[in-house]
Structure formats: structure tokens, C-alpha cells
Design an enzyme around this catalytic site. Structure first.
Site, PDB file in Angstrom:
ATOM      1  N   PRO A   1     -39.277  41.752 -53.960  1.00 20.38           N
ATOM      2  CA  PRO A   1     -38.175  42.250 -53.143  1.00 20.38           C
ATOM      3  C   PRO A   1     -37.777  41.350 -51.972  1.00 20.38           C
ATOM      4  CG  PRO A   1     -40.159  43.583 -52.843  1.00 20.38           C
ATOM      5  CD  PRO A   1     -40.403  42.691 -54.014  1.00 20.38           C
ATOM      6  N   ASN A   2     -36.492  41.294 -51.777  1.00 16.14           N
ATOM      7  CA  ASN A   2     -35.835  40.594 -50.660  1.00 16.14           C
ATOM      8  C   ASN A   2     -35.828  39.073 -50.781  1.00 16.14           C
ATOM      9  OD1 ASN A   2     -35.250  43.062 -49.166  1.00 16.14           O
ATOM     10  ND2 ASN A   2     -37.459  43.180 -48.830  1.00 16.14           N
TER      11      ASN A   2
ATOM     12  N   ARG B   1     -32.293  35.481 -44.858  1.00 18.43           N
ATOM     13  CA  ARG B   1     -33.360  36.375 -44.411  1.00 18.43           C
ATOM     14  C   ARG B   1     -34.361  35.648 -43.512  1.00 18.43           C
ATOM     15  NH1 ARG B   1     -38.461  38.006 -48.137  1.00 18.43           N
ATOM     16  NH2 ARG B   1     -39.240  39.588 -46.741  1.00 18.43           N
TER      17      ARG B   1
ATOM     18  N   TYR C   1     -38.876  32.088 -43.328  1.00 17.88           N
ATOM     19  CA  TYR C   1     -38.814  31.739 -44.758  1.00 17.88           C
ATOM     20  C   TYR C   1     -38.015  30.468 -45.045  1.00 17.88           C
ATOM     21  CZ  TYR C   1     -40.737  36.404 -45.154  1.00 17.88           C
ATOM     22  OH  TYR C   1     -41.546  37.505 -45.021  1.00 17.88           O
TER      23      TYR C   1
ATOM     24  N   ASN D   1     -44.683  35.622 -56.721  1.00 21.59           N
ATOM     25  CA  ASN D   1     -44.535  35.930 -55.306  1.00 21.59           C
ATOM     26  C   ASN D   1     -44.066  37.375 -55.283  1.00 21.59           C
ATOM     27  OD1 ASN D   1     -43.920  36.315 -52.659  1.00 21.59           O
ATOM     28  ND2 ASN D   1     -42.729  34.429 -52.417  1.00 21.59           N
TER      29      ASN D   1
ATOM     30  N   ALA E   1     -43.314  41.814 -50.504  1.00 21.04           N
ATOM     31  CA  ALA E   1     -44.004  42.912 -49.808  1.00 21.04           C
ATOM     32  C   ALA E   1     -44.925  43.702 -50.731  1.00 21.04           C
ATOM     33  CB  ALA E   1     -42.982  43.836 -49.163  1.00 21.04           C
TER      34      ALA E   1
ATOM     35  N   HIS F   1     -48.850  43.378 -50.804  1.00 19.28           N
ATOM     36  CA  HIS F   1     -49.767  44.053 -49.885  1.00 19.28           C
ATOM     37  C   HIS F   1     -49.921  45.541 -50.176  1.00 19.28           C
ATOM     38  CE1 HIS F   1     -48.854  40.280 -48.000  1.00 19.28           C
ATOM     39  NE2 HIS F   1     -47.602  40.649 -47.757  1.00 19.28           N
TER      40      HIS F   1
ATOM     41  N   ASP G   1     -52.826  45.782 -61.491  1.00 20.22           N
ATOM     42  CA  ASP G   1     -53.314  46.286 -62.783  1.00 20.22           C
ATOM     43  C   ASP G   1     -52.558  45.652 -63.948  1.00 20.22           C
ATOM     44  OD1 ASP G   1     -55.231  47.865 -61.640  1.00 20.22           O
ATOM     45  OD2 ASP G   1     -54.143  49.751 -61.873  1.00 20.22           O
TER      46      ASP G   1
ATOM     47  N   GLU H   1     -50.671  32.997 -57.368  1.00 26.84           N
ATOM     48  CA  GLU H   1     -49.885  33.684 -56.336  1.00 26.84           C
ATOM     49  C   GLU H   1     -49.280  32.661 -55.380  1.00 26.84           C
ATOM     50  OE1 GLU H   1     -52.428  35.700 -53.507  1.00 26.84           O
ATOM     51  OE2 GLU H   1     -50.863  37.160 -53.085  1.00 26.84           O
TER      52      GLU H   1
ATOM     53  N   HIS I   1     -46.778  32.305 -51.760  1.00 25.54           N
ATOM     54  CA  HIS I   1     -46.005  32.869 -50.642  1.00 25.54           C
ATOM     55  C   HIS I   1     -45.395  31.723 -49.856  1.00 25.54           C
ATOM     56  CE1 HIS I   1     -47.393  36.860 -51.434  1.00 25.54           C
ATOM     57  NE2 HIS I   1     -48.601  36.359 -51.595  1.00 25.54           N
ATOM     58  N   LEU I   2     -44.137  31.888 -49.492  1.00 26.61           N
ATOM     59  CA  LEU I   2     -43.441  30.843 -48.743  1.00 26.61           C
ATOM     60  C   LEU I   2     -44.052  30.669 -47.358  1.00 26.61           C
ATOM     61  CD1 LEU I   2     -39.909  32.136 -49.729  1.00 26.61           C
ATOM     62  CD2 LEU I   2     -40.869  29.947 -50.457  1.00 26.61           C
ATOM     63  N   SER I   3     -44.339  31.807 -46.711  1.00 26.77           N
ATOM     64  CA  SER I   3     -44.851  31.769 -45.341  1.00 26.77           C
ATOM     65  C   SER I   3     -46.378  31.709 -45.368  1.00 26.77           C
ATOM     66  CB  SER I   3     -44.372  32.997 -44.574  1.00 26.77           C
ATOM     67  OG  SER I   3     -44.884  34.174 -45.177  1.00 26.77           O
TER      68      SER I   3
ATOM     69  N   ARG J   1     -49.899  35.671 -39.990  1.00 26.95           N
ATOM     70  CA  ARG J   1     -48.955  36.779 -39.800  1.00 26.95           C
ATOM     71  C   ARG J   1     -49.681  38.112 -39.554  1.00 26.95           C
ATOM     72  NH1 ARG J   1     -44.056  36.599 -43.712  1.00 26.95           N
ATOM     73  NH2 ARG J   1     -43.259  37.912 -42.029  1.00 26.95           N
TER      74      ARG J   1
ATOM     75  N   ARG K   1     -50.409  42.040 -43.663  1.00 28.76           N
ATOM     76  CA  ARG K   1     -50.148  41.032 -44.713  1.00 28.76           C
ATOM     77  C   ARG K   1     -51.431  40.299 -45.128  1.00 28.76           C
ATOM     78  NH1 ARG K   1     -44.393  40.766 -44.709  1.00 28.76           N
ATOM     79  NH2 ARG K   1     -43.640  41.201 -42.612  1.00 28.76           N
TER      80      ARG K   1
HETATM   81  C1  DQA Z   1     -43.695  36.621 -48.691  1.00 28.40           C
HETATM   82  C2  DQA Z   1     -44.659  37.202 -47.653  1.00 28.40           C
HETATM   83  C3  DQA Z   1     -44.658  38.714 -47.713  1.00 28.40           C
HETATM   84  O1  DQA Z   1     -45.566  39.244 -46.745  1.00 28.40           O
HETATM   85  C4  DQA Z   1     -43.278  39.251 -47.421  1.00 28.40           C
HETATM   86  O2  DQA Z   1     -43.266  40.664 -47.531  1.00 28.40           O
HETATM   87  C5  DQA Z   1     -42.231  38.627 -48.257  1.00 28.40           C
HETATM   88  C6  DQA Z   1     -42.300  37.199 -48.548  1.00 28.40           C
HETATM   89  C7  DQA Z   1     -43.603  35.085 -48.603  1.00 28.40           C
HETATM   90  O3  DQA Z   1     -43.142  34.484 -49.559  1.00 28.40           O
HETATM   91  O4  DQA Z   1     -43.952  34.514 -47.569  1.00 28.40           O
HETATM   92  O5  DQA Z   1     -41.257  39.282 -48.645  1.00 28.40           O
HETATM   93  O6  DQA Z   1     -44.205  36.932 -49.983  1.00 28.40           O
END
Ligand code: DQA
Length: 150
Positions: free
Chosen positions: A12-13, A20, A25, A76, A79, A82, A89, A100, A102-104, A109, A113
Site C-alpha cells: 500500500p501507498n 509521498r 522515500y 515490499n 505498512a 508490520h 503465512d 524483503e 524497504h526503501l527507507s 524509524r 516499524r
Molecule cells: C516501507 C516502510 C514501511 O514502514 C512503510 O509503511 C511503507 C514503505 C519502505 O519501503 O520504506 O509504506 O515499506
């Protein structure tokens, strides 16, 4: 080795990348992330499909459909990382090698997270490297296939 096929899942997002919270990010757009992944995959002679959804159940469905269709997963889960035991599963159920991303840098953080359910089913986690994290994840999968072919 025959050409490998990777499913890249973005949660999501992430479709709002560029708009964003760019201070967290980056300013690259989602479209640019797609092009980045395609270029990096081509250079490594990998096939990729990139899937984005804002819905947990759709991500679970997509992971289930990956069985028999893909050789590995880069995820990725945003959210849902977490919160989602369902995504954990599903990854465990299909048993495909997964990485896995994650950009950040999650380690710097909020406390909420610091737990990653999805990561519990992954070979490793790559965080805080922006778009490059997806290319690094391709390398982790390639190394995994090489080692398991020996
Ligand atoms: C994220 C980190 C997550 O905590 C956050 O909810 C995101 C982006 C990242 O790519 O850094 O939506 O997955």
C-alpha cells in the site's frame, strides 16, 4: 542456468512514490521504480512481473498464484510488513525464495516499524537503499539459485 522469473510485490501507498513523503522515500516516482526494476532485471537476464496493491487480500492472492509461476519473490509489503500475519503465512505456504525490501531505513524509524512479519519468511531484508534495494534483492535471489543448483 535457464532464465528465472521473479514476482515483485509492492504494498500500500507505494503507488504514490514521488509524491509521498519524499524526504523519507525519495523523489523517484512509482513509474520510475518500474523502469528501474525492468532495466536491472534485463541486465541480469531475469524476467520480472511487478504487482502493486493497496489491499492485503489481493497481495495474499498474488503470493498464492506465484506457486508454479515464479522462481522467487521480492516483496515490499509496505505498512502490511508490520501487521500482516496473512502475508507471512502466504509466503511460508508457497515456500518460494523471497527477499524483503524497504526503501527507507527501518532501523532508524518508529518502534512500530521494527517488527517485520513478512521478513520472517524471507532469506534477508534490504532496507534503506532506495530503489537500489530492489536490484540488490535480485542479486540475493540469483546467488540463492546458484547455491541451490550446486
Ligand atoms: C516501507 C516502510 C514501511 O514502514 C512503510 O509503511 C511503507 C514503505 C519502505 O519501503 O520504506 O509504506 O515499506
Amino acid at each position: 542456468m535457464e532464465q528465472k522469473n521473479i514476482l515483485i510485490i509492492n504494498g500500500p501507498n507505494l503507488n504514490l512514490l514521488g509524491k509521498r513523503e519524499p524526504e523519507i522515500y525519495g523523489s523517484g516516482t512509482y513509474e520510475e521504480l518500474l523502469r528501474f526494476c525492468e532495466a536491472k532485471a534485463e541486465r541480469r537476464d531475469l524476467e520480472i512481473e511487478v504487482f502493486q496493491s493497496n489491499h492485503e487480500g489481493e497481495i495474499v492472492d498474488k503470493i498464492q498464484q506465484a506457486l508454479g509461476a515464479f522462481d522467487g519473490i521480492i516483496i515490499n509489503a509496505a505498512a502490511y510488513t508490520h501487521t500482516s500475519i496473512a502475508i507471512l503465512d502466504a509466503l511460508k505456504a508457497v515456500g518460494l525464495p523471497a527477499v524483503e525490501v524497504h526503501l527507507s531505513d527501518l532501523s532508524k524509524r518508529e518502534a512500530f516499524r521494527q517488527i517485520s512479519y513478512a521478513g520472517m519468511a524471507c532469506i534477508t531484508s534490504i532496507t534503506g537503499r532506495g530503489f537500489e534495494g530492489y536490484a540488490a534483492a535480485m542479486d540475493v535471489l540469483a546467488e540463492h539459485w546458484e547455491n541451490s543448483a550446486e
